[in-house]
Design a protein around this motif. Structure first.
Motif, PDB file in Angstrom:
ATOM      1  N   MET A 167      47.361  39.480  26.197  1.00  0.00           N
ATOM      2  CA  MET A 167      47.200  39.196  27.623  1.00  0.00           C
ATOM      3  C   MET A 167      47.539  37.744  27.929  1.00  0.00           C
ATOM      4  SD  MET A 167      43.882  41.439  28.832  1.00  0.00           S
ATOM      5  CE  MET A 167      42.741  40.794  27.598  1.00  0.00           C
ATOM      6  N   ARG A 168      47.140  36.834  27.060  1.00  0.00           N
ATOM      7  CA  ARG A 168      47.442  35.414  27.286  1.00  0.00           C
ATOM      8  C   ARG A 168      48.947  35.191  27.275  1.00  0.00           C
ATOM      9  NH1 ARG A 168      44.043  32.275  23.450  1.00  0.00           N
ATOM     10  NH2 ARG A 168      42.441  32.508  25.073  1.00  0.00           N
ATOM     11  N   ALA A 223      39.038  35.275  29.236  1.00  0.00           N
ATOM     12  CA  ALA A 223      39.459  34.337  28.188  1.00  0.00           C
ATOM     13  C   ALA A 223      40.967  34.155  28.155  1.00  0.00           C
ATOM     14  CB  ALA A 223      38.957  34.820  26.829  1.00  0.00           C
ATOM     15  N   ALA A 224      41.721  35.131  28.684  1.00  0.00           N
ATOM     16  CA  ALA A 224      43.173  35.049  28.674  1.00  0.00           C
ATOM     17  C   ALA A 224      43.719  34.210  29.826  1.00  0.00           C
ATOM     18  CB  ALA A 224      43.779  36.457  28.730  1.00  0.00           C
ATOM     19  N   LEU A 225      42.877  33.856  30.788  1.00  0.00           N
ATOM     20  CA  LEU A 225      43.310  33.079  31.945  1.00  0.00           C
ATOM     21  C   LEU A 225      43.129  31.584  31.697  1.00  0.00           C
ATOM     22  CD1 LEU A 225      41.681  35.271  34.727  1.00  0.00           C
ATOM     23  CD2 LEU A 225      44.144  34.933  34.432  1.00  0.00           C
ATOM     24  N   ILE A 272      41.911  40.945  40.697  1.00  0.00           N
ATOM     25  CA  ILE A 272      42.806  39.901  41.178  1.00  0.00           C
ATOM     26  C   ILE A 272      42.348  38.576  40.577  1.00  0.00           C
ATOM     27  CG2 ILE A 272      43.536  38.577  43.214  1.00  0.00           C
ATOM     28  CD1 ILE A 272      43.277  41.155  44.828  1.00  0.00           C
ATOM     29  N   ALA A 273      43.298  37.795  40.078  1.00  0.00           N
ATOM     30  CA  ALA A 273      43.010  36.456  39.570  1.00  0.00           C
ATOM     31  C   ALA A 273      43.789  35.442  40.400  1.00  0.00           C
ATOM     32  CB  ALA A 273      43.388  36.342  38.097  1.00  0.00           C
ATOM     33  N   PHE A 274      43.220  34.242  40.552  1.00  0.00           N
ATOM     34  CA  PHE A 274      43.928  33.214  41.319  1.00  0.00           C
ATOM     35  C   PHE A 274      43.563  31.832  40.801  1.00  0.00           C
ATOM     36  CE2 PHE A 274      39.897  33.686  43.459  1.00  0.00           C
ATOM     37  CZ  PHE A 274      39.552  32.393  43.863  1.00  0.00           C
ATOM     38  N   TRP A 292      41.608  29.001  36.616  1.00  0.00           N
ATOM     39  CA  TRP A 292      41.709  30.284  37.303  1.00  0.00           C
ATOM     40  C   TRP A 292      40.367  30.995  37.327  1.00  0.00           C
ATOM     41  CZ3 TRP A 292      46.278  33.443  38.600  1.00  0.00           C
ATOM     42  CH2 TRP A 292      47.445  32.664  38.679  1.00  0.00           C
ATOM     43  N   THR A 293      40.186  31.836  38.334  1.00  0.00           N
ATOM     44  CA  THR A 293      38.997  32.681  38.401  1.00  0.00           C
ATOM     45  C   THR A 293      39.431  34.129  38.579  1.00  0.00           C
ATOM     46  OG1 THR A 293      36.803  32.886  39.403  1.00  0.00           O
ATOM     47  CG2 THR A 293      38.653  32.630  40.901  1.00  0.00           C
ATOM     48  N   LEU A 294      38.533  35.045  38.195  1.00  0.00           N
ATOM     49  CA  LEU A 294      38.850  36.467  38.188  1.00  0.00           C
ATOM     50  C   LEU A 294      37.934  37.185  39.166  1.00  0.00           C
ATOM     51  CD1 LEU A 294      40.600  38.625  36.703  1.00  0.00           C
ATOM     52  CD2 LEU A 294      38.695  38.906  35.116  1.00  0.00           C
ATOM     53  N   LEU A 295      38.531  37.951  40.074  1.00  0.00           N
ATOM     54  CA  LEU A 295      37.775  38.747  41.036  1.00  0.00           C
ATOM     55  C   LEU A 295      37.748  40.184  40.534  1.00  0.00           C
ATOM     56  CD1 LEU A 295      39.304  37.296  44.325  1.00  0.00           C
ATOM     57  CD2 LEU A 295      37.227  36.575  43.138  1.00  0.00           C
ATOM     58  N   MET A 296      36.607  40.580  39.977  1.00  0.00           N
ATOM     59  CA  MET A 296      36.465  41.890  39.361  1.00  0.00           C
ATOM     60  C   MET A 296      35.126  42.466  39.790  1.00  0.00           C
ATOM     61  SD  MET A 296      36.583  42.844  35.287  1.00  0.00           S
ATOM     62  CE  MET A 296      38.134  42.019  35.012  1.00  0.00           C
TER      63      MET A 296
END
Length: 300
Positions: free
Chosen positions: A69-70, A98-100, A120-122, A104-108
């Motif tokens: 993923m990274r 961990a791959a971001l 969604i990540a941004f 970045w932050t992850l909207l899950m």
């Protein structure tokens, strides 16, 4: 890492090759990958000022680990993406986080099974989140080969405001059922009638989300749509149910010169201060889908 002993005179007068090797290892240790290193070093003025921004869609292969993923995320970051819509998140939450990159932050969203499949990540340095939720797109889908009812299908939606310009987007990431498309006729695959009907319900919900978007916000969608772009010739699939009625521009029509290309799309509302200027497809990935990056550019 194990370092071999080096003669004193080599240490006293390091060769160019030795310096290059040391710099290479140093860069990798700091950046994590050559692509991420280039992304950190390269900050084009248009992206830094907010005159441009990039949106990517990336379908994750089932069972991908952090390293894979990274790698794939680094490729779309190299295309200056600051928002990524993922599909088929079927591994752990910590692994994807961990791959971001750290910024970045992850909207899950948490909830029933399926609410976290399409996160969604941004980049927090570029965008500020105002709202996020997981809209239910359809209550029943149909698995053609098993003959079983799949779990409910959710998308993930986020309202993001650009920190430099104040431009706000309503971004939606979703995944349509598979085996939808009869590539010979260009229309629906009625052998999978239940899946096609589920797609129609999902498309109706996507249209409702778009129609509910305030005029000041730009609607943006990222999806694995499971419909081959240049063979969708009717009005009963993605072109007729989503992109055409909502007046969305997309990479959907960008690959006309390639036969059988494209089921992963970035879509953007045309009536906006920002229009899609270009697309780039990243195909040398660990996942079995290309990553697509759309560059949005200010037009007014």
């Amino acid at each position: 890492m194990f370092l071999l002993p080096v003669p004193p005179r080599v240490l006293a007068r390091p060769t160019a090759a030795l310096v290059a090797v040391l710099l290479l290892f140093t860069g990798l240790a700091v950046a994590g990958s050559p692509a991420q290193a280039r992304q950190q070093e390269r900050t084009p003025a248009a992206f830094a000022s907010g005159a441009k921004f990039g949106v990517a869609t990336l379908n994750l292969k089932k069972g991908m680990r952090v390293a894979g993923m990274r790698h794939d995320i680094a490729q779309v970051l190299d295309g200056d993406a600051s928002v990524i819509g993922f599909q088929e998140r079927l591994f752990s939450r910590p692994a994807l986080r961990a791959a971001l990159p750290k910024s970045w932050t992850l909207l899950m969203p948490k909830g029933p099974t399926g609410t976290d499949d399409n996160p969604i990540a941004f980049d927090k340095k570029v965008w500020e989140v105002e709202k996020t939720w997981a809209p239910l797109l359809t209550g029943t889908t149909w698995r053609r080969y098993s003959g079983r009812i799949a779990h409910d299908q959710y998308g993930v939606a986020a309202v993001l405001r650009h920190r430099k310009t104040g431009h706000t987007i309503r971004a939606v990431s979703f995944h349509l059922p598979n085996h939808l498309h009869n590539r010979r006729s260009g229309g629906p695959n009625y052998a999978n009638r239940r899946g096609v009907e589920a797609m129609w319900r999902m498309a109706s919900r996507i249209r409702s989300i778009k129609e509910d978007t305030p005029d000041a916000h730009q609607f943006v969608a990222m999806c694995d749509c499971n419909v081959t772009a240049n063979r969708d010739t009717g009005d009963h699939l993605v072109k007729g149910r989503i992109t055409k009625p909502l007046r969305l521009e997309t990479n959907y029509s960008a690959d006309k010169h390639r036969r059988g290309s494209g089921i992963d799309y970035v879509m953007g509302e045309r009536d906006s201060d920002f229009r899609i200027h270009s697309f780039h497809s990243y195909r040398h990935l660990v996942t079995d889908h290309p990553g697509v990056v759309a560059t949005f550019e200010r037009v007014r």
